[in-house]
Design a protein around this motif. Structure first.
Motif, short mmCIF file in Angstrom:
data_model
loop_
_atom_site.label_atom_id
_atom_site.label_comp_id
_atom_site.label_asym_id
_atom_site.label_seq_id
_atom_site.Cartn_x
_atom_site.Cartn_y
_atom_site.Cartn_z
N PRO A 104 0.81 -1.23 0.00
CA PRO A 104 0.00 0.00 0.00
C PRO A 104 0.84 1.28 0.00
O PRO A 104 0.41 2.29 -0.55
CB PRO A 104 -0.83 -0.12 1.27
CG PRO A 104 -0.88 -1.58 1.56
CD PRO A 104 0.43 -2.12 1.11
N ASP A 105 2.01 1.25 0.61
CA ASP A 105 2.85 2.45 0.69
C ASP A 105 3.98 2.43 -0.32
O ASP A 105 5.04 3.01 -0.09
CB ASP A 105 3.41 2.59 2.11
CG ASP A 105 2.31 2.76 3.15
OD1 ASP A 105 1.34 3.46 2.83
OD2 ASP A 105 2.41 2.17 4.23
N MET A 106 3.78 1.74 -1.44
CA MET A 106 4.79 1.66 -2.48
C MET A 106 5.24 3.05 -2.92
O MET A 106 4.41 3.90 -3.26
CB MET A 106 4.21 0.92 -3.69
CG MET A 106 5.12 0.86 -4.91
SD MET A 106 4.31 0.07 -6.34
CE MET A 106 3.02 1.27 -6.72
N PRO A 107 6.53 3.34 -2.90
CA PRO A 107 7.00 4.64 -3.39
C PRO A 107 6.66 4.83 -4.86
O PRO A 107 6.66 3.88 -5.64
CB PRO A 107 8.52 4.57 -3.18
CG PRO A 107 8.74 3.47 -2.21
CD PRO A 107 7.64 2.48 -2.44
N SER A 108 6.37 6.06 -5.23
CA SER A 108 6.03 6.36 -6.61
C SER A 108 6.48 7.77 -6.95
O SER A 108 6.37 8.67 -6.12
CB SER A 108 4.52 6.23 -6.84
OG SER A 108 4.16 6.53 -8.16
N PRO A 109 6.99 7.99 -8.17
CA PRO A 109 7.41 9.34 -8.55
C PRO A 109 6.20 10.23 -8.80
O PRO A 109 5.07 9.74 -8.94
CB PRO A 109 8.19 9.10 -9.85
CG PRO A 109 7.59 7.86 -10.42
CD PRO A 109 7.24 7.00 -9.24
N PRO A 110 6.40 11.53 -8.88
CA PRO A 110 5.29 12.43 -9.21
C PRO A 110 4.67 12.07 -10.56
O PRO A 110 5.35 11.56 -11.45
CB PRO A 110 5.94 13.81 -9.24
CG PRO A 110 7.18 13.68 -8.42
CD PRO A 110 7.65 12.27 -8.62
N MET A 111 3.38 12.34 -10.68
CA MET A 111 2.70 12.08 -11.95
C MET A 111 3.26 12.98 -13.05
O MET A 111 3.28 14.20 -12.90
CB MET A 111 1.20 12.35 -11.80
CG MET A 111 0.41 12.18 -13.09
SD MET A 111 0.31 10.47 -13.67
CE MET A 111 -0.92 9.83 -12.52
N PRO A 112 3.72 12.42 -14.17
CA PRO A 112 4.18 13.26 -15.28
C PRO A 112 2.99 13.73 -16.13
O PRO A 112 2.01 13.01 -16.29
CB PRO A 112 5.08 12.32 -16.08
CG PRO A 112 4.52 10.96 -15.81
CD PRO A 112 3.95 10.98 -14.42
#
Length: 473
Positions: A100-108
């Protein structure tokens, strides 16, 4: 005098050049009176839109992200060919059940999204282009499906001989929403082709993924190639849609950092990013044909960006014309504009106006699912509904839309006073199916779909954009 002679000479030259169906030719003014437009960034005020009103649309999405309904989104709004809003919010990847807390980059802003059912209008558009092109002898949308696949009809299903390609395109084929037993079948296409009809063709509207899977299969058979190759030749390349494709992991691997994640798949045992989320479509992609040229489906499977979708929408608003050069080159005195007529005005009209007569719901839809399943249809599109409609309450009566089940929406309003598009892409992911069924009135319901439309703030965003047009009462 010299000026007059120059203009007359120009008109004569342009008349000699002006075949409207030739790429990069000169296109005459559409019957609506609006010039074909090329998408360009602009300030909202330049097209009589309120910056504060548009801010209401992004605030709705920020609220959805803060509330945990979605993880991220891209919103694009254009009016009269001017992009007045193109914003990315939140993070690239949607919810991951296993982390659930998977890191993710900002939405491009150029994120590449799983379109799911927003694939359907492209399949329809391809069929219309194939019919118009003259390169596929005998192909007409009024041809019966059985003429391409004899197994489609048998003695136990005599009505299936009546089903035409057009019936599939407007959701009146009699096909059920989907066929059972496709996943893992020894012959997946045979299973779908021989599925029994649910009702007599042309008697009612019923949304059908199965019908559009078969539509795509017919186009591959008639076109002698995959949907990927056909759409690239007849849609993506002519419209400069360089980030639109089936199976992006295969066809656009260099753009993988822009693939937007949707969900964890327990069937595939991995998080999905750049793979169609619908398990049936994925199964067909992986298990029919070859690894490089597998059969695709006309139902789901396309991936795209907000800007690419805007190019498609602008071509429809231009009544079939794609303008590559600056639209400042359009000359009102010469009544021409540089551009490519990708399809005829009449085809655009047929696709984007009501094609089901009174076969749809006799009353406004009560739920978003009812609108999806039973509303009046164009060819591949849902027409505006005074009841539950994701396009909101403030579009014109000629607006149309298409929703993608993983949380995407395209609304187009061709009314000359509006000339508007809204592209909303989110990483919500497909809703569940625990509350999909038939009620006591024999009407299909799908509670999770209704919740998805609310989670992505479809109505709030659409209404905020529509109300931001300060020159429309």
């Amino acid at each position: 005098m010299r000026t007059t002679l120059f203009l007359v000479s120009c008109v004569a030259v342009l008349a000699c050049l002006g075949a409207p169906d030739v790429a990069h030719g000169l296109v005459s003014q559409p019957s609506s009176g609006a010039w074909p437009r090329r998408l360009q960034p602009a300030e909202p005020e330049s097209v009589s839109m309120s910056r504060a009103g548009l801010r209401g649309a992004t605030l709705a999405l920020e609220e959805a992200i803060a509330g945990g309904d979605i993880k991220g989104a891209v919103l694009l709004v254009a009016r009269r060919g001017r992009i007045v809003l193109h914003e990315a919010l939140g993070v690239r990847d949607g919810f991951n059940a296993s982390w659930p807390d998977m890191p993710s980059p900002p939405m491009p802003r150029d994120g590449i999204f799983d379109l799911e059912s927003m694939t359907k209008p492209f399949t329809v558009f391809l069929a219309m282009r194939m019919q118009e092109s003259g390169r596929f002898p005998g192909f007409k949308i009024d041809n019966p499906v059985v003429s391409y696949f004899p197994e489609f009809a048998d003695a136990s299903n005599p009505d299936k001989r009546l089903v035409t390609i057009r019936d599939l395109m407007r959701y009146v084929s009699g096909e059920d929403m989907d066929a059972s037993g496709v996943l893992g079948a020894s012959d997946r296409w045979h299973t779908m082709l021989t599925a029994p009809l649910l009702y007599t063709p042309s008697r009612k509207v019923l949304y059908s993924d199965l019908g559009f899977r078969l539509l795509g299969h017919v186009l591959e058979k008639a076109g002698g190639s995959s949907l990927q190759s056909l759409m690239k030749a007849y849609i993506f390349d002519p419209l400069e849609m360089s980030s639109t494709s089936y199976r992006p992991k295969l066809y656009m691997p260099a753009k993988s950092d822009r693939f937007v994640g949707t969900a964890w798949s327990s069937v595939r045992g991995r998080y999905l990013r750049g793979e169609v989320q619908d398990e049936t479509d994925y199964d067909v992609e992986e298990n029919t044909g070859t690894s490089q040229h597998g059969h695709l489906t006309g139902c789901d499977g396309l991936f795209s960006t907000a800007l690419d979708l805007a190019k498609f929408a602008q071509m429809l608003l231009n009544r079939g014309v794609h303008v590559r050069g600056l639209d400042a080159l359009c000359n009102p005195m010469l009544l021409v504009c540089p551009g490519e007529r990708v399809t005829s005005r009449s085809s655009v009209e047929r696709m984007t106006t009501l094609q089901t007569g009174d076969l749809g719901l006799p009353t406004p839809a009560v739920t978003f699912a009812q609108n999806l399943f039973y509303s009046g249809k164009g060819l591949g599109w849902e027409m505006v509904d005074p009841g539950a409609w994701p396009g909101g309450d403030h579009t014109s009566t000629v607006a149309y839309s298409k929703t993608g089940g993983a949380g995407t929406l395209l609304v187009i309003d061709p009314d000359p006073a509006r000339d508007l598009m809204i592209v909303l892409l989110t990483n919500h992911g497909l809703p569940g199916y625990d509350h999909l069924g038939v009620d006591a009135d024999q009407m299909w319901y799908w509670d999770e779909f209704d919740a998805m439309i609310e989670h992505i703030r479809a109505e709030e965003v659409s209404d905020a954009v529509s109300l931001s047009m300060i020159d429309v009462p």
